[in-house]
Scaffold this active site. Structure first.
Site, short mmCIF file in Angstrom:
data_model
loop_
_atom_site.label_atom_id
_atom_site.label_comp_id
_atom_site.label_asym_id
_atom_site.label_seq_id
_atom_site.Cartn_x
_atom_site.Cartn_y
_atom_site.Cartn_z
N GLU A 51 0.79 -1.24 0.00
CA GLU A 51 0.00 0.00 0.00
C GLU A 51 0.82 1.28 0.00
O GLU A 51 0.29 2.36 0.25
CB GLU A 51 -0.95 0.06 1.21
CG GLU A 51 -2.28 -0.61 0.97
CD GLU A 51 -3.13 -0.64 2.23
OE1 GLU A 51 -3.76 0.38 2.52
OE2 GLU A 51 -3.14 -1.67 2.91
N THR A 56 0.68 2.65 -8.09
CA THR A 56 0.18 3.98 -8.50
C THR A 56 1.27 4.70 -9.30
O THR A 56 0.98 5.37 -10.30
CB THR A 56 -0.25 4.79 -7.27
OG1 THR A 56 -1.03 3.94 -6.42
CG2 THR A 56 -1.09 5.99 -7.66
N ARG A 276 -7.67 0.65 -5.65
CA ARG A 276 -6.58 -0.19 -5.13
C ARG A 276 -6.81 -1.65 -5.49
O ARG A 276 -7.83 -2.24 -5.12
CB ARG A 276 -6.50 -0.04 -3.62
CG ARG A 276 -5.88 -1.21 -2.90
CD ARG A 276 -4.69 -0.80 -2.09
NE ARG A 276 -4.21 -1.90 -1.28
CZ ARG A 276 -3.11 -2.59 -1.57
NH1 ARG A 276 -2.40 -2.31 -2.64
NH2 ARG A 276 -2.71 -3.56 -0.79
N ASP A 298 7.06 -4.09 -11.06
CA ASP A 298 6.23 -3.67 -9.91
C ASP A 298 5.99 -4.90 -9.02
O ASP A 298 5.35 -5.86 -9.44
CB ASP A 298 4.90 -3.11 -10.44
CG ASP A 298 3.94 -2.75 -9.31
OD1 ASP A 298 4.41 -2.47 -8.19
OD2 ASP A 298 2.71 -2.74 -9.55
N GLN A 302 3.27 -6.65 0.21
CA GLN A 302 2.92 -7.26 1.51
C GLN A 302 3.89 -8.39 1.85
O GLN A 302 4.53 -8.95 0.96
CB GLN A 302 1.48 -7.76 1.47
CG GLN A 302 0.49 -6.61 1.54
CD GLN A 302 -0.94 -7.05 1.78
OE1 GLN A 302 -1.23 -8.24 1.92
NE2 GLN A 302 -1.85 -6.10 1.82
N1 LIG Z 1 -3.86 10.28 -1.41
C1 LIG Z 1 -2.91 9.50 -1.93
N2 LIG Z 1 -3.18 8.20 -2.16
C2 LIG Z 1 -2.19 7.45 -2.70
C3 LIG Z 1 -0.91 7.97 -3.02
N3 LIG Z 1 -0.18 6.97 -3.53
C4 LIG Z 1 -0.95 5.88 -3.55
N4 LIG Z 1 -2.18 6.16 -3.04
C5 LIG Z 1 -3.30 5.23 -2.83
O1 LIG Z 1 -2.84 4.21 -1.97
C6 LIG Z 1 -3.47 2.97 -2.29
C7 LIG Z 1 -2.41 1.89 -2.45
O2 LIG Z 1 -1.60 2.18 -3.57
P1 LIG Z 1 -0.92 1.03 -4.45
O3 LIG Z 1 -0.18 1.75 -5.53
O4 LIG Z 1 -1.88 0.00 -4.83
O5 LIG Z 1 0.11 0.43 -3.40
P2 LIG Z 1 1.21 -0.70 -3.65
O6 LIG Z 1 2.48 -0.23 -3.04
O7 LIG Z 1 1.26 -1.07 -5.09
O8 LIG Z 1 0.62 -1.90 -2.79
P3 LIG Z 1 0.94 -3.47 -2.98
O9 LIG Z 1 0.56 -3.84 -4.37
O10 LIG Z 1 0.11 -4.17 -1.94
O11 LIG Z 1 2.38 -3.66 -2.69
C8 LIG Z 1 -4.28 3.25 -3.57
O12 LIG Z 1 -5.63 3.41 -3.20
C9 LIG Z 1 -3.72 4.54 -4.11
O13 LIG Z 1 -4.68 5.32 -4.79
C10 LIG Z 1 -0.65 9.34 -2.73
O14 LIG Z 1 0.44 9.88 -2.93
N5 LIG Z 1 -1.68 10.06 -2.18
MG LIG Z 2 0.88 -2.81 -6.07
#
Ligand SMILES: Nc1nc2c(ncn2[C@@H]2O[C@H](COP(=O)(O)OP(=O)(O)OP(=O)(O)O)[C@@H](O)[C@H]2O)c(=O)[nH]1
Ligand SMILES: [Mg+2]
Length: 451
Positions: A51, A56, A276, A298, A302
């Site tokens: 997360e 993103t 997400r 990417d 987790q």
């Molecule tokens: N407000 C805000 N939300 C963010 C930002 N970066 C990511 N998010 C939100 O955080 C959530 C998780 O983002 P992901 O990009 O899925 O996280 P991840 O690191 O890929 O997570 P995993 O795949 O589990 O490793 C999503 O709902 C995004 O929209 C940010 O800079 N600001």
């Molecule tokens: Mg991810």
């Protein structure tokens, strides 16, 4: 005489010498092509805890260099967001009761015996009774991967420690059910075992009201909107969401709930950036940038995903390590005893100083700065980091503090580049990602001896 192999050639195609020479020339040519290709090929590895925002960042690369998202992705996110919106509101209602927060949607009797809050109460009941899986097309949402994630996230009967590793099949075994036969049975199994039944205990005081049948999308959207805008207890609970697990973009879903309720809704770019879908495994994505090919890996962040990381460590040009700096007061989804920043510190320390990355530059994204800037006004950093010197609300000192904390982990001489990011903001990310790709392409050219 006696020497059978001749070094002289008669020049014909049948001559083994000519054949060997041709084969070897071809091989050399291919190797040269491969070497040239590698000179122009850059490999970026996105790492960080779950997360933190890695996917993103990748989505922003797609917007910049791939012309955006496919129709399929837009439909998929529509389904996932609708499910997460319903479940997030249900989480707020259930958590309010655990935290002892009074909701305006709780039914009350006046001294004269009249019931009040009937309208809002009905909204609450609609959400508590909503069968989310009936509301969406689970296949479009991602099939078994979506269902697996759904069960892990939203079924309160799944023990917390299971979150680290459980798959839907492990959960099924725990429940003595064999779901392996086909997808239909898996759906049935999920409905039966993990459907709405677990939530029914929380439907209080409604015996004298009309029972709730399955509601339509519009009714659910209306209920979410009413609770979000009219129930002060729901807001109060939302403001305490660091005490439990809630989707980071829940408020965005609630603010836009009516559009997500439409069955044929096609997500726009911002919806996809806010949505997400947890990454499982590692995805490879290629971008052509000038003469270079930038490959972005990417990785799922987790804990249960990290054992797959090592297979991708070879030949990486640079690591982009993403830290959700706003999560200094939140606990891990996988283990609610562990602070999310503490987890990032341990992770980064291990990677920065590992033998795999002795000469690999690291780029740190201090991400979710938008949330951080708001959060520092009400949640003191010092509660979690007792040495923190800044005052409540001082986001600049906060960011500097975390930046130097992360930089201090570097026990090697390799350079670390830091960017403060809001990964959901396309404009600022265009600038950041431009700087990052320039840097790694230069790095690669240097390594190949071209400059
Ligand atoms: N407000 C805000 N939300 C963010 C930002 N970066 C990511 N998010 C939100 O955080 C959530 C998780 O983002 P992901 O990009 O899925 O996280 P991840 O690191 O890929 O997570 P995993 O795949 O589990 O490793 C999503 O709902 C995004 O929209 C940010 O800079 N600001
Ligand atoms: Mg991810």
């Amino acid at each position: 005489m006696g020497c059978v192999a001749s070094t002289e050639s008669d020049g014909s195609e049948d001559d083994p010498f000519i054949r060997n020479k041709k084969a070897s020339d071809l091989l050399e040519q291919k190797l040269q092509q491969e070497r040239n290709k590698n000179k122009n090929e850059v490999k970026l590895l996105l790492l960080g805890a779950g997360e933190s925002g890695k996917s993103t960042v990748l989505k922003q690369m797609k917007l910049l260099h791939h012309g955006g998202f496919t129709h399929r992705e837009r439909m998929q996110y529509g389904q996932v967001i609708w499910a997460d919106a319903i479940e997030s509101m249900r989480t707020l209602i259930l958590q309010a009761s655990k935290l002892g927060i009074d909701l305006d949607s709780d039914l009350k009797h006046t001294p004269s015996g009249h019931l009040v809050n009937v309208g809002l109460n009905r909204c609450k009941e609609i959400i508590l009774h909503a069968n989310t899986l009936d509301q969406i097309d689970a296949r479009m949402a991602g099939g078994s991967e979506f269902l697996n994630e759904y069960v892990l996230k939203y079924n309160s009967t799944v023990p917390k420690k299971k979150r680290q590793s459980a798959s839907v099949f492990e959960l099924a075994r725990a429940a003595n059910v064999n779901p392996e036969d086909d997808a239909a049975e898996t759906d049935e199994f999920l409905q039966e075992k993990f459907g709405t039944a677990g939530y029914n205990n929380n439907t209080l005081e409604t015996s004298d009201l009309k029972p709730i049948d399955q509601s339509t999308n519009e009714e659910i959207a209306h209920a979410i909107k009413q609770l979000w805008t009219q129930d002060k207890g729901v807001r109060q609970c939302y403001n305490r969401s660091r005490e439990f697990q809630l989707e980071g973009s829940a408020s965005y879903y609630f603010d836009n709930i009516e559009k997500f309720a439409r069955v044929d809704y096609v997500c726009d770019d911002m919806d996809i950036l806010k949505g997400r879908i947890k990454t499982t495994g590692i995805t490879e994505n290629s971008f052509k940038i000038g003469p270079s090919t930038v490959k972005v890996y990417d990785a799922g962040g987790q804990r249960s995903e990290r054992r797959k990381w090592m297979h991708f460590f070879e030949g990486i040009t640079a690591v982009v390590f993403v830290i959700a700096v706003s999560e200094y007061d939140q606990m891990l989804f996988e283990d609610e005893r562990v602070n999310r920043i503490h987890e990032s510190i341990i992770l980064l320390d291990t990677l920065l100083n590992s033998r795999w990355f002795v000469n690999t530059p690291f780029i740190l994204f201090l991400n979710k700065v938008d949330i951080f800037q708001e959060k520092v006004k009400r949640s003191p950093i010092r509660t979690w980091f007792p040495n923190y010197p800044g005052k409540l609300g001082d986001s600049e000192t906060g960011l500097k503090y975390f930046e130097s904390l992360f930089l201090s982990l570097n026990r090697s001489n390799k350079p670390i580049y830091v960017h403060r990011t809001c990964a959901t903001d396309t404009q600022s990310m265009r600038f950041v990602l431009g700087a990052v790709t320039d840097l790694v392409i230069q790095q690669n050219l240097k390594k190949s001896g071209i400059i």
